[in-house]
Write an enzyme that holds these catalytic residues in place. Sequence first.
Site, PDB file in Angstrom:
ATOM      1  N   GLU A 115      -6.309  -8.809   1.218  1.00  0.00           N
ATOM      2  CA  GLU A 115      -5.569  -7.995   0.246  1.00  0.00           C
ATOM      3  C   GLU A 115      -5.678  -8.670  -1.119  1.00  0.00           C
ATOM      4  OE1 GLU A 115      -2.214  -5.444   2.664  1.00  0.00           O
ATOM      5  OE2 GLU A 115      -1.535  -7.211   1.600  1.00  0.00           O
ATOM      6  N   THR A 126      -1.100  -5.224  -2.861  1.00  0.00           N
ATOM      7  CA  THR A 126      -2.532  -4.965  -3.015  1.00  0.00           C
ATOM      8  C   THR A 126      -2.784  -4.096  -4.245  1.00  0.00           C
ATOM      9  OG1 THR A 126      -2.716  -5.055  -0.635  1.00  0.00           O
ATOM     10  CG2 THR A 126      -4.569  -4.104  -1.825  1.00  0.00           C
ATOM     11  N   GLU A 167      -8.518   0.102   3.226  1.00  0.00           N
ATOM     12  CA  GLU A 167      -8.738   1.269   2.379  1.00  0.00           C
ATOM     13  C   GLU A 167     -10.226   1.542   2.167  1.00  0.00           C
ATOM     14  OE1 GLU A 167      -5.700   1.088  -1.122  1.00  0.00           O
ATOM     15  OE2 GLU A 167      -5.850  -0.877  -0.192  1.00  0.00           O
ATOM     16  N   THR A 196      -1.977 -17.012   3.485  1.00  0.00           N
ATOM     17  CA  THR A 196      -2.073 -16.335   2.197  1.00  0.00           C
ATOM     18  C   THR A 196      -2.710 -17.341   1.249  1.00  0.00           C
ATOM     19  OG1 THR A 196      -0.119 -14.970   2.582  1.00  0.00           O
ATOM     20  CG2 THR A 196      -0.751 -15.337   0.290  1.00  0.00           C
ATOM     21  N   HIS A 251      -2.670   2.140  -3.602  1.00  0.00           N
ATOM     22  CA  HIS A 251      -2.693   1.449  -2.310  1.00  0.00           C
ATOM     23  C   HIS A 251      -1.669   2.052  -1.355  1.00  0.00           C
ATOM     24  CE1 HIS A 251      -2.754  -1.777   0.670  1.00  0.00           C
ATOM     25  NE2 HIS A 251      -1.452  -1.948   0.508  1.00  0.00           N
ATOM     26  N   TYR A 299       4.555  -4.196  -2.694  1.00  0.00           N
ATOM     27  CA  TYR A 299       3.747  -3.051  -2.245  1.00  0.00           C
ATOM     28  C   TYR A 299       3.786  -2.078  -3.399  1.00  0.00           C
ATOM     29  CZ  TYR A 299       2.717   0.559   1.411  1.00  0.00           C
ATOM     30  OH  TYR A 299       2.171   1.533   2.210  1.00  0.00           O
ATOM     31  N   ARG A 306       0.728   7.395   8.231  1.00  0.00           N
ATOM     32  CA  ARG A 306       1.769   8.406   8.458  1.00  0.00           C
ATOM     33  C   ARG A 306       1.348   9.817   8.065  1.00  0.00           C
ATOM     34  NH1 ARG A 306       4.168   3.805   6.629  1.00  0.00           N
ATOM     35  NH2 ARG A 306       3.808   4.411   4.477  1.00  0.00           N
ATOM     36  N   LYS A 352       1.008 -11.019   8.922  1.00  0.00           N
ATOM     37  CA  LYS A 352       0.853 -11.539   7.558  1.00  0.00           C
ATOM     38  C   LYS A 352       1.082 -13.042   7.501  1.00  0.00           C
ATOM     39  CE  LYS A 352       0.745  -7.454   5.327  1.00  0.00           C
ATOM     40  NZ  LYS A 352      -0.147  -7.118   4.199  1.00  0.00           N
ATOM     41  N   ASP A 402       6.347 -10.614  -0.707  1.00  0.00           N
ATOM     42  CA  ASP A 402       5.180  -9.789  -0.985  1.00  0.00           C
ATOM     43  C   ASP A 402       5.630  -8.355  -1.250  1.00  0.00           C
ATOM     44  OD1 ASP A 402       2.430  -9.587  -1.338  1.00  0.00           O
ATOM     45  OD2 ASP A 402       2.166  -8.726   0.645  1.00  0.00           O
ATOM     46  N   ASP A 448      -3.639 -11.911   0.428  1.00  0.00           N
ATOM     47  CA  ASP A 448      -2.686 -11.855   1.540  1.00  0.00           C
ATOM     48  C   ASP A 448      -3.425 -11.359   2.788  1.00  0.00           C
ATOM     49  OD1 ASP A 448      -0.122 -12.203   2.608  1.00  0.00           O
ATOM     50  OD2 ASP A 448       0.255 -10.057   2.483  1.00  0.00           O
ATOM     51  N   ARG A 480      -4.561  -6.116  10.703  1.00  0.00           N
ATOM     52  CA  ARG A 480      -4.096  -4.717  10.706  1.00  0.00           C
ATOM     53  C   ARG A 480      -3.700  -4.229  12.094  1.00  0.00           C
ATOM     54  NH1 ARG A 480      -2.831  -4.399   5.534  1.00  0.00           N
ATOM     55  NH2 ARG A 480      -4.635  -4.741   4.186  1.00  0.00           N
ATOM     56  N   GLU A 494      -4.471  -9.416  -4.542  1.00  0.00           N
ATOM     57  CA  GLU A 494      -3.180  -9.364  -5.237  1.00  0.00           C
ATOM     58  C   GLU A 494      -3.140 -10.386  -6.369  1.00  0.00           C
ATOM     59  OE1 GLU A 494       0.334  -9.413  -2.861  1.00  0.00           O
ATOM     60  OE2 GLU A 494      -0.638  -8.506  -1.110  1.00  0.00           O
ATOM     61  N   GLN A 551      -0.385  -5.730  12.817  1.00  0.00           N
ATOM     62  CA  GLN A 551       0.579  -5.061  11.934  1.00  0.00           C
ATOM     63  C   GLN A 551       0.977  -3.681  12.463  1.00  0.00           C
ATOM     64  OE1 GLN A 551      -0.882  -4.749   7.907  1.00  0.00           O
ATOM     65  NE2 GLN A 551       0.986  -3.821   7.101  1.00  0.00           N
ATOM     66  N   TYR A 591       5.033  -3.466  13.160  1.00  0.00           N
ATOM     67  CA  TYR A 591       5.756  -3.295  11.884  1.00  0.00           C
ATOM     68  C   TYR A 591       6.957  -2.361  11.942  1.00  0.00           C
ATOM     69  CZ  TYR A 591       4.300   1.302  10.094  1.00  0.00           C
ATOM     70  OH  TYR A 591       4.139   2.649   9.869  1.00  0.00           O
TER      71      TYR A 591
END
Lengths: 414, 414
Positions: free
Chosen positions: A197, A343, A357, A253, A131, A126, A140, A249, A124, A229, A233, A199, A236, A240
Amino acid sequence: MPLIRAWLDSANRPDGGFPLNNLPLGVFTANGAPRCGVAIGDQILDATGLEQAGLLELNATLVLDHPGWNKLMGLGPKAWAALRAQLTALLREGAPAQDRVAPFLHPIDGAQMHMPFTVAEFTDFYASRHHATNVGTMFRGAENALPPNWLHIPIGYNGRASSVVVSGTPVRRPWGQVKGPDDAQPRFAPSARFDLELELGAIVGQPSDGPVTVADADQMIFGYVLLNDWSARDIQAWEYQPLGPFQSKATATSVSPWIVMSAALAPFRTPTREVPLLPHLQERGPMLYDIALHVDLTPQDGQPVTIARTNYREMYYSSAQQLAHHTTSGCPMRVGDLLGSGTISGPTKDSRGSLLELSWGGKEPLQTGGITRSFLEDGDTITLHGGAQGDGYRIGFGTCAGTLLPALPDPYAR
Amino acid sequence: MPLIRAWLDSANRPDGGFPLNNLPLGVFTANGAPRCGVAIGDQILDATGLEQAGLLELNATLVLDHPGWNKLMGLGPKAWAALRAQLTALLREGAPAQDRVAPFLHPIDGAQMHMPFTVAEFTDFYASRHHATNVGTMFRGAENALPPNWLHIPIGYNGRASSVVVSGTPVRRPWGQVKGPDDAQPRFAPSARFDLELELGAIVGQPSDGPVTVADADQMIFGYVLLNDWSARDIQAWEYQPLGPFQSKATATSVSPWIVMSAALAPFRTPTREVPLLPHLQERGPMLYDIALHVDLTPQDGQPVTIARTNYREMYYSSAQQLAHHTTSGCPMRVGDLLGSGTISGPTKDSRGSLLELSWGGKEPLQTGGITRSFLEDGDTITLHGGAQGDGYRIGFGTCAGTLLPALPDPYAR
């Protein structure tokens, strides 16, 4: 390219999604065992039966004798083109074979769809700048939103092939270890921030055993599916760092049941590169596609509400670039590898491909069409839609749907 | 448990590694096509031949007719135990079948070994506290060395099954995108910080389709191999944020050719837990093993130098805990899944399982036995050794070896 007219009226409808220009590949059960089929108009053409009857000739031995398209993929681009050419000759308006082919048609309505191929491994990515910027800002802060590497390589991680399911398969809300910012200790609980997600998935149809160029990678891609996917959250966020998403994840899927072959999408190629890349990632031509996408959320006993509209051309990296990057280290690629695009979010608020989002991490719950959502609720059905609009026809992907079932009782309670 | 004496003298040597207590499973070619074999003393017993001759009966139909042990794994623990019981009866001192069995023996010397099983998916963990602390200190500073989640869940990431190779396969130094701390822009170059990782690999022998307990996970593990997760540290440093290692780990992962079954390791179980875990990760009994390990580095045209000695009992999380964690989200596990333990480092400087740690990121090059190394040099051969010491016998893993070949010319040069 204009519409290629078929002798089936339903294939000539401008908005039907499955004209002769498309010919997407699936595995279906109408009666008896699962077999390979091709969507045409409102029908599925039994390709396994056609081949057995000698109306399709793809190789010296049978290719479609297993319910999955991996074997055809393995034969390579010439066989892929031969399939499309022969199907077009059989289904074209005025085709002499019409009477012999007609008995192999089954209505799509009522057919059960299965995984159209065996997933070798699942990766997968990114690769939507919007996104990555949105998620990075939430996780962050705005100043560190886009990691320093992001504009230079398509960031990706290996996913779990065993968790890939076909559209229609229910998805069970997972348990997992979570720790909120105010919790002193982690706890084991059902995910409270379960998300979708939006995709596109690219299917690798040819193997490689060393670094390949973007141009060669583009030729290795057999086709595309819609891909959801599902993402927990809260799991995650806790797991992560430092090695990436793992159990968040791995619940499921979902992919749409029809593989839209790269050849069907060729007229819809589109470039979008903004910043130059190192030579090994440079495209020589446009390798994204103009594919309009939208996401519907249907609450239990409710009506579908469209929660996002976007387009695959919004991506920063194409699947060909992702695949080329995937091989730089010498990583062998195999027939049936599935590459999630990442995504697909657009620049506007209503073009974001995840609830994370759309609700800005739950801080601004999405309110639209009578529903309010931060994350998914039990009973919600998510349906992805996608298609490329041609002149008088549409290359449709069908839908990719899944319903969220409530979590089971604590699997570890004694 | 004492030594079980065999009628082959070489199997009764106290330090031979392959006594009747062990019976590790491999795939070999002596003459003709690859077939399933069992190491005993200095011989390989042709298990495929034995089964065809009716001397082994594992199921109503043939189990060892393919060169790989996945089919036996799929039959479950009763069949695993039956295999060991029947082999023991055939090979035991005084066994009446000796004359009929002897023709199925082939010397290990001269046999070619192949992958002993088909890897379904590969997951790599990060479960040695010493290793995680060392690496974390180098990458993020001593204060942030151990991520907050580390003491609560076994951190892992999905790797790439297609890159797993059997011991003896050469490994090609990869190219990749790298960016040093002083570089203004990234560049595409051969990895200059290519490393080994000393690990044990656990092989999942039974599938699951939902969360499993640690006790059940322990029962699902068929056996163990030595595992070297070759790592390009410079590629890793640039790519790993935010989604984890990807191409840095995809060049190759080597495994030893013999699967040591869990049953053979049962007498060597050992506990080491320090901090209590949430219930879903708690062990009810000791689930690590006392397995002495060491790493030899052999320079091109040189002699082997032992660069690290450690023990699998140094791990913080067992494979059973890793597997249980892997299933918490509902992630389906399959026969043939391979779980890397993570680099096995001990508390002392000479017990670190990677050059990254042994040379402290290249700042304190390792100097031992006449060699100086920060990272691997072209032509270096890395050989992993491991075994559990019993009373008068040893459960050996054989070796896991690979030689680093120089990088090819730039694969993208025009």
